[in-house]
Design a protein around this motif. Structure first.
Motif, PDB file in Angstrom:
ATOM      1  N   ILE A  14       0.879  -1.185   0.068  1.00  0.00           N
ATOM      2  CA  ILE A  14      -0.077  -0.031   0.131  1.00  0.00           C
ATOM      3  C   ILE A  14       0.792   1.021  -0.158  1.00  0.00           C
ATOM      4  N   VAL A  15       1.639   1.180   0.929  1.00  0.00           N
ATOM      5  CA  VAL A  15       2.852   2.368   1.130  1.00  0.00           C
ATOM      6  C   VAL A  15       3.435   2.795  -0.347  1.00  0.00           C
ATOM      7  N   SER A  16       4.019   1.638  -0.886  1.00  0.00           N
ATOM      8  CA  SER A  16       4.946   1.719  -2.202  1.00  0.00           C
ATOM      9  C   SER A  16       3.880   2.160  -3.261  1.00  0.00           C
ATOM     10  N   LEU A  17       2.684   1.504  -3.330  1.00  0.00           N
ATOM     11  CA  LEU A  17       1.830   2.207  -4.448  1.00  0.00           C
ATOM     12  C   LEU A  17       1.370   3.493  -4.271  1.00  0.00           C
ATOM     13  N   ALA A  18       1.033   3.781  -3.165  1.00  0.00           N
ATOM     14  CA  ALA A  18       0.603   5.255  -2.864  1.00  0.00           C
ATOM     15  C   ALA A  18       1.969   6.365  -3.285  1.00  0.00           C
ATOM     16  N   THR A  19       2.958   5.927  -3.110  1.00  0.00           N
ATOM     17  CA  THR A  19       4.347   6.555  -3.489  1.00  0.00           C
ATOM     18  C   THR A  19       4.390   6.628  -4.991  1.00  0.00           C
ATOM     19  N   ASP A  20       4.106   5.627  -5.511  1.00  0.00           N
ATOM     20  CA  ASP A  20       4.109   5.508  -6.955  1.00  0.00           C
ATOM     21  C   ASP A  20       3.187   6.484  -7.569  1.00  0.00           C
ATOM     22  N   ILE A  21       2.159   6.162  -7.156  1.00  0.00           N
ATOM     23  CA  ILE A  21       0.901   7.239  -7.599  1.00  0.00           C
ATOM     24  C   ILE A  21       1.092   8.713  -7.542  1.00  0.00           C
ATOM     25  N   ARG A 228     -11.334 -10.988   6.211  1.00  0.00           N
ATOM     26  CA  ARG A 228     -10.371 -10.662   7.072  1.00  0.00           C
ATOM     27  C   ARG A 228     -10.545  -9.493   8.174  1.00  0.00           C
ATOM     28  N   SER A 229     -11.804  -9.023   8.060  1.00  0.00           N
ATOM     29  CA  SER A 229     -12.137  -7.864   8.886  1.00  0.00           C
ATOM     30  C   SER A 229     -10.892  -6.622   8.603  1.00  0.00           C
ATOM     31  N   ASP A 230     -10.418  -6.404   7.327  1.00  0.00           N
ATOM     32  CA  ASP A 230      -9.419  -5.405   7.116  1.00  0.00           C
ATOM     33  C   ASP A 230      -9.562  -5.252   5.768  1.00  0.00           C
ATOM     34  N   SER A 231      -9.519  -4.031   5.428  1.00  0.00           N
ATOM     35  CA  SER A 231      -9.729  -3.447   4.043  1.00  0.00           C
ATOM     36  C   SER A 231      -8.468  -3.444   3.030  1.00  0.00           C
ATOM     37  N   ALA A 232      -7.315  -3.897   3.812  1.00  0.00           N
ATOM     38  CA  ALA A 232      -5.991  -3.700   3.092  1.00  0.00           C
ATOM     39  C   ALA A 232      -6.058  -4.420   1.764  1.00  0.00           C
ATOM     40  N   PRO A 233      -6.677  -5.672   1.561  1.00  0.00           N
ATOM     41  CA  PRO A 233      -6.623  -6.427   0.027  1.00  0.00           C
ATOM     42  C   PRO A 233      -7.475  -5.455  -0.703  1.00  0.00           C
ATOM     43  N   PHE A 234      -8.445  -4.839  -0.322  1.00  0.00           N
ATOM     44  CA  PHE A 234      -9.310  -4.056  -1.250  1.00  0.00           C
ATOM     45  C   PHE A 234      -8.534  -2.499  -1.796  1.00  0.00           C
ATOM     46  N   VAL A 235      -7.715  -2.251  -0.586  1.00  0.00           N
ATOM     47  CA  VAL A 235      -7.138  -0.913  -0.950  1.00  0.00           C
ATOM     48  C   VAL A 235      -5.977  -1.184  -1.617  1.00  0.00           C
ATOM     49  N   GLU A 236      -5.278  -2.344  -1.605  1.00  0.00           N
ATOM     50  CA  GLU A 236      -4.163  -2.768  -2.370  1.00  0.00           C
ATOM     51  C   GLU A 236      -4.666  -2.905  -3.843  1.00  0.00           C
ATOM     52  N   PHE A 237      -5.820  -3.590  -3.987  1.00  0.00           N
ATOM     53  CA  PHE A 237      -6.386  -3.725  -5.332  1.00  0.00           C
ATOM     54  C   PHE A 237      -6.442  -2.435  -6.085  1.00  0.00           C
ATOM     55  N   MET A 238      -7.435  -1.452  -5.439  1.00  0.00           N
ATOM     56  CA  MET A 238      -7.696   0.018  -5.911  1.00  0.00           C
ATOM     57  C   MET A 238      -6.570   0.643  -6.097  1.00  0.00           C
ATOM     58  N   LEU A 239      -5.586   0.786  -5.459  1.00  0.00           N
ATOM     59  CA  LEU A 239      -4.232   1.630  -5.721  1.00  0.00           C
ATOM     60  C   LEU A 239      -3.597   0.995  -6.970  1.00  0.00           C
ATOM     61  N   GLN A 240      -3.869  -0.254  -7.174  1.00  0.00           N
ATOM     62  CA  GLN A 240      -2.881  -0.765  -8.468  1.00  0.00           C
ATOM     63  C   GLN A 240      -3.829  -0.413  -9.747  1.00  0.00           C
ATOM     64  N   MET A 241      -5.256  -0.300  -9.517  1.00  0.00           N
ATOM     65  CA  MET A 241      -6.072   0.085 -10.576  1.00  0.00           C
ATOM     66  C   MET A 241      -5.728   1.645 -11.016  1.00  0.00           C
ATOM     67  N   ILE A 242      -5.723   2.234  -9.976  1.00  0.00           N
ATOM     68  CA  ILE A 242      -5.482   3.985  -9.988  1.00  0.00           C
ATOM     69  C   ILE A 242      -4.024   3.990 -10.697  1.00  0.00           C
ATOM     70  N   LEU A 243      -3.055   3.554 -10.300  1.00  0.00           N
ATOM     71  CA  LEU A 243      -1.804   3.562 -10.737  1.00  0.00           C
ATOM     72  C   LEU A 243      -1.614   3.400 -12.418  1.00  0.00           C
ATOM     73  N   SER A 244      -2.366   2.104 -12.549  1.00  0.00           N
ATOM     74  CA  SER A 244      -2.410   1.559 -14.015  1.00  0.00           C
ATOM     75  C   SER A 244      -3.339   2.801 -14.892  1.00  0.00           C
ATOM     76  N   ALA A 245      -4.348   3.377 -14.302  1.00  0.00           N
ATOM     77  CA  ALA A 245      -5.166   4.383 -14.962  1.00  0.00           C
ATOM     78  C   ALA A 245      -4.294   5.645 -15.282  1.00  0.00           C
ATOM     79  N   ILE A 246      -3.575   5.969 -14.213  1.00  0.00           N
ATOM     80  CA  ILE A 246      -2.535   7.171 -14.349  1.00  0.00           C
ATOM     81  C   ILE A 246      -1.519   6.793 -15.438  1.00  0.00           C
ATOM     82  N   LYS A 247      -0.933   5.769 -15.599  1.00  0.00           N
ATOM     83  CA  LYS A 247      -0.042   5.366 -16.626  1.00  0.00           C
ATOM     84  C   LYS A 247      -0.500   5.314 -17.984  1.00  0.00           C
TER      85      LYS A 247
END
Length: 350
Positions: A14-21, A228-247
């Motif tokens: 998550i941290v890495s993707l946010a930085t890349d975005i 998992r009662s933790d939104s991390a998997p969804f956050v990771e997925f969406m950040l990947q989609m956002i980064l791909s969309a920007i690229k």
């Protein structure tokens, strides 16, 4: 009102993707002239992608025609869905993401003529279906007003970066499922609003189009976060989609020499930062398992999607291996972790 903090683990990915975005946004800002030219077509892609996820069959060309006021031969309900979505995205800059009245007004506009209770919270229980199977039972209707107020209050006060907060909100909104219909469209619309309040560029980046292309993974990420009662998997997925969309938005300005620069930067990250789908797969491999057992463990029904997004990438990265490599189609074929896969698994958050 009791404060609510949605559970989310800020994983290294998550941290890495946010930085890349963030870095990609800076590059895109240097291309503002190009971004302005792409605004209209990206808005059309955004609307088409978000509606298509919900089963709307209109093409980008048909939505363009509707936008221009031309006559389109298509189911009236689908045309109305597009007209409403166009109106919502035009209004985007006038709404505040943490205002409950704005949230209801947006839903009223989005579902006008489609839902008798547009703009009002549901008054009955609701479940999210996948075929004939209930995959999520939303909270009771009596709790919806409080849950939404708590979520919006969190959104207004959170110290999380807006990029990550928008993903968390999107997941939590889908979990609450506050309206009788249109929750998916609203969740994606509101995430776009949250991101565009942080950086106006996001009002015209067609993330929804990429989500549509990876629809099975979108729902899988929601299901995994719920389990998992933790939104991390969804956050990771969406950040990947956002980064791909920007690229993709950057592609028109890419010069020939960029490709050899990008490849060596991306390739070394593949092993330490595998995709969320491969991560899920690695965690599901216990001993030697068949394809059917893996699909069952991951809750996946689409064999093609499983092979293309989970199994093959893990094989290509040498994180798993076949027990019968000389007979890849054998009914006795099993899969097991390699040494690299075991190392990778040990590095993943539990």
């Amino acid at each position: 009102m009791t404060a609510y903090n949605p559970p989310v683990t800020l994983t290294p990915l998550i941290v890495s993707l946010a930085t890349d975005i963030g870095a990609a946004c800076v590059r895109l800002e240097f291309q503002q002239d190009q971004a302005l030219k792409l605004r209209r077509i990206n808005r059309i892609r955004t609307i088409q992608g978000s509606l298509a996820i919900e089963g709307n069959t209109l093409s980008e060309a048909q939505i363009t025609a509707i936008l221009e006021g031309k006559r389109v031969i298509a189911p009236p309900e689908e045309i109305l869905e597009a007209q409403n979505a166009i109106a919502c995205y035009r209004e985007l800059s006038h709404w505040l993401s943490w205002q409950e009245s704005h949230l209801k007004a947006a839903h009223n506009m989005l579902m006008k003529g489609l839902l008798p209770t547009a703009g009002a919270y549901r008054e009955e229980g609701v479940g999210v279906m996948q075929g004939t199977k209930v995959i999520h039972m939303a909270p009771p209707a009596s709790r919806v007003p409080l849950l939404v107020k708590q979520l919006l209050d969190w959104l207004k006060k959170t110290s999380l970066p807006p990029l990550i907060a928008s993903c968390v909100f999107h997941y939590e909104f889908e979990f609450i499922h506050p309206f009788a219909d249109g929750n998916g469209r609203m969740g994606r619309l509101w995430q776009t609003l949250i991101m565009s309040q942080w950086n106006p560029l996001f009002a015209n980046i067609p993330v929804e189009s990429l989500v549509h292309d990876h629809q099975a993974d979108y729902y899988q990420a929601i299901n995994l976060s719920t389990a998992r009662s933790d939104s991390a998997p969804f956050v990771e997925f969406m950040l990947q989609m956002i980064l791909s969309a920007i690229k993709q938005a950057l592609i028109p300005q890419v010069t020939p020499q960029v490709t050899p620069q990008v490849t060596p930067q991306v390739t070394p990250q593949v092993t330490p930062q595998v995709t969320p789908q491969v991560r899920m797969l690695l965690k599901a491999v216990t001993g030697e398992v068949s394809r059917e057992q893996l699909q069952l463990a991951l809750g996946l029904q689409d064999r093609k999607s499983f092979r293309e997004r989970y199994l093959q990438p893990a094989l290509n990265a040498s994180l798993i291996e076949m027990t019968l490599p000389e007979k890849p189609q054998s009914r006795l074929q099993r899969y097991r972790l390699t040494e690299a896969g075991l190392r990778q698994l040990n590095q993943l958050p539990h």
